[in-house]
Each structure stands twice: as structure tokens, then as C-alpha cells.
Design an enzyme around this catalytic site. Structure first.
Site, PDB file in Angstrom:
ATOM      1  N   CYS A  77      -0.473   4.396   2.464  1.00 30.49           N
ATOM      2  CA  CYS A  77      -0.454   4.249   3.927  1.00 30.49           C
ATOM      3  C   CYS A  77      -0.176   2.790   4.231  1.00 30.49           C
ATOM      4  CB  CYS A  77      -1.726   4.771   4.570  1.00 30.49           C
ATOM      5  SG  CYS A  77      -3.249   4.373   3.727  1.00 30.49           S
ATOM      6  N   SER A  78      -1.135   2.083   4.781  1.00 28.65           N
ATOM      7  CA  SER A  78      -0.876   0.658   4.962  1.00 28.65           C
ATOM      8  C   SER A  78      -2.182  -0.113   4.938  1.00 28.65           C
ATOM      9  CB  SER A  78      -0.091   0.395   6.233  1.00 28.65           C
ATOM     10  OG  SER A  78      -0.788   0.904   7.332  1.00 28.65           O
ATOM     11  N   CYS A  79      -2.987   0.113   3.918  1.00 31.16           N
ATOM     12  CA  CYS A  79      -4.203  -0.665   3.741  1.00 31.16           C
ATOM     13  C   CYS A  79      -3.802  -2.136   3.630  1.00 31.16           C
ATOM     14  CB  CYS A  79      -4.935  -0.238   2.474  1.00 31.16           C
ATOM     15  SG  CYS A  79      -5.605   1.422   2.610  1.00 31.16           S
ATOM     16  N   CYS A 110       0.897  -1.153   0.000  1.00 31.15           N
ATOM     17  CA  CYS A 110       0.000   0.000   0.000  1.00 31.15           C
ATOM     18  C   CYS A 110       0.933   1.199   0.000  1.00 31.15           C
ATOM     19  CB  CYS A 110      -0.897   0.021   1.233  1.00 31.15           C
ATOM     20  SG  CYS A 110      -1.872   1.529   1.324  1.00 31.15           S
TER      21      CYS A 110
END
Lengths: 111, 206
Positions: free
Chosen positions: B110-112, B107
Site C-alpha cells: 500500500c503506502s506505509c 511499500c
């Protein structure tokens, strides 16, 4: 050094038991995992006894008999309450910091 | 500055989430706890926790060709069949690794992450280094994870967002033909479902 799961945390008393599904811990959202980790890390660091956290959590759970709030919301309230009680933070600075995140004044968002 | 929250990476920022962040940031600032320690704790407790759901999906797909087909066609639906949900209305797309194609997931913004099936994202997944380099130098990143792919293998990198999260269906290792679905679950590790590792063949039974 990775901590090993502690039995007194893995096996909490029934009335405050961690939500699980098929034996596995369940976090409904990443922040819940964070709140979990924070409480355990503070205990490991010696900020309080696990039993102190459990009684704080138990109080939050009893105060919400109709279970309107999610488990980890109560977990978080208990944790914040204990942190204030232990003098680690003040309720006021927590509210202020929360507000800063809310307004975007502070943002170290990386989730 | 929360500008990137408006471009499809919207997250529910509820009160509890904000308070958790605030609490952590204050305690870290005061030196009472460190982010690394919290990471370690979460990792220790979730290790054999979160990724289990994904491992069950993979093992089912390996042993049931009809399920595999449904999974690749509509990941969200097929995963729901096993009782697992997508994250807040996001779709889960499952990508199949084959000897010719290797998929990996990142991702970049961000950090999906498909956390209902894989648990909490590992720390490296959230790191700037992984997020920026996975797309530009996927092979170099994979080789740092210890995965050397033949030049002939096509590497596809998938960028997750709040609407679509990806999970990799790793290749079933050789030597597992006789294993039951339950035994197979135990072989499937988180990193293989992010696509930064393969699943090694199990050591031959004595």
C-alpha cells in the site's frame, strides 16, 4: 500549477487555528491531511468562501468545549456540514458511501 | 475487498478516516474537485512542513556521532529523543547510505510511510508504478529520479509495512564541513530520506 499556501489558510483566527508543532502543520494521520487538502481545494475551486468554512469549523469547535474530539474530526464535521449546506452532496449519500467503505463493499484503498 | 489488511498491513480505519474517503470520493465523482488538485494542495502546504522533522534527525546524526550511532541502532528511540513519534506503534528503522551502499524505501502493498517524520507520502510513492518497479528495477527507477549510481554501488530496497517503517540517512554532501546543524537541516530534502535522491553539495558561498 502548484497552489501557493494562502495566508488566510496558513494564519487562521486563534480559536480555529491549525494544529502546529514548532511552526509546522501537524497531521496525526494521513486522512487528516486529506481532509485538510479537500477543504482547501473546494475553497480554491470556488465551492465556498474560506470565511464560510471558518465559521462552520468554529461552530464545531465551540460545540466541543472539553476538546474530546480531535481537531481534524471537527474539521471534517464542519466540512461535511458545509458541503451538505451548499448542496454539493447530501448527508444521506455521505452516510451510504461511508458505510460502503466500512463494509469493504467499496475499496480503492491505496494508503 | 480488503484482504491485504490482514497480512501485517493493518491500518486503523476509524470513522473519520472512512468519512473523509467517502466525502472525497463523492465530490470527485460529481466533478466538484479532482484528486490531483487535492494532491497539489496537500503538497504545497506540507512541502516545507512534514519533512522538516526528518531533516532535523539527519542533521543531528551528521553533526553528533554518538547520536548517529544511537539512531542506526534504534531509530524509534533516537527519533523520540528529538520529540518525534513513530506512527501508531510502528518502529522506525534508519538505514545509512554510504558510498558503497544505497538504500531506498518502498511499500509494495500500500503506502506505509514514516509520516510523523516525513509528512504525508508524495503521490508517486503511492503509485502502482513505483510500488511495483522499485523492487524489480530499482536502478531504472532511481535513474528516472535523476540518480545514476555506479555499478559498484549495492542497491538495497526496503519494503515498509505497518510494523516497521524505514527512513534513509543520506550521505552528508561534501563542502558542508563548516555548516552548523541548523544550516544543514535546510539542505535535507524529503526524497533523499526515501532514498530516491542524494543531497547535492551546496553552491560555494560567494
Amino acid at each position: 500549477m502548484a497552489p501557493t499556501p494562502d495566508r488566510q489558510i496558513s494564519n487562521m483566527p486563534e480559536e480555529v487555528e491549525l494544529p502546529r508543532s514548532n511552526g509546522e502543520l501537524v497531521f496525526e494521520a494521513p486522512w487528516e491531511g486529506r481532509a485538510f487538502g479537500l477543504a482547501v481545494a473546494l475553497n480554491e475551486g470556488g465551492a465556498y468562501e474560506w470565511s464560510e468554512f471558518v465559521s462552520q469549523l468554529s461552530r464545531e469547535i465551540k460545540a466541543d468545549p472539553s476538546e474530546e474530539k480531535a481537531y481534524y474530526e471537527k474539521w471534517l464535521s464542519g466540512l461535511a456540514g458545509l458541503a451538505v449546506k451548499k448542496g454539493l452532496i447530501s448527508e444521506e449519500e455521505l452516510s451510504r458511501r461511508t458505510h460502503e467503505y466500512e463494509t469493504g463493499e467499496r475499496n480503492d484503498d491505496d494508503h | 475487498m480488503s484482504g491485504h489488511h490482514d497480512d501485517g498491513h493493518t491500518h486503523e480505519q476509524n470513522e473519520a478516516e472512512l468519512r473523509t474517503k467517502a466525502l472525497e470520493s463523492l465530490l470527485v465523482e460529481k466533478g466538484i474537485v479532482s484528486t490531483d488538485v487535492i494532491d497539489d494542495v496537500v503538497r504545497a502546504y506540507e512541502q516545507d512542513i512534514g519533512p522538516m522533522n526528518g531533516a532535523k534527525v539527519v542533521a543531528r546524526a551528521w553533526t553528533d556521532p554518538d547520536y548517529r550511532e544511537r539512531l542506526l541502532k534504534d531509530g524509534t528511540m533516537a527519533i523520540a529523543e528529538l520529540g518525534f513519534q513513530g506512527a501508531q506503534g510502528s518502529e522506525i528503522v534508519v538505514l545509512e547510505n554510504t558510498p558503497e551502499t544505497h538504500n531506498m524505501v518502498v511499500c509494495t502493498l500500500c503506502s506505509c510511510y514514516p509520516w510523523p517524520i516525513l509528512g504525508l507520502p508524495p503521490t508517486w510513492y503511492k503509485s502502482e508504478a513505483y510500488r511495483s518497479r522499485a523492487v524489480i528495477q530499482p536502478r531504472a527507477v532511481l535513474s528516472e529520479f535523476g540518480l545514476e549510481l555506479d555499478e559498484s554501488v549495492e542497491v538495497r530496497v526496503w519494503d515498509s509495512n505497518s510494523d516497521v517503517r524505514y527512513m534513509v540517512l543520506p550521505e552528508r554532501p561534501e563542502g558542508t564541513e563548516a555548516m552548523s546543524e541548523e544550516e544543514l537541516v535546510g539542505l535535507v530534502k524529503r526524497d533523499s530520506m526515501i532514498g530516491v535522491a542524494k543531497i547535492p553539495s551546496p553552491a560555494p558561498a560567494v
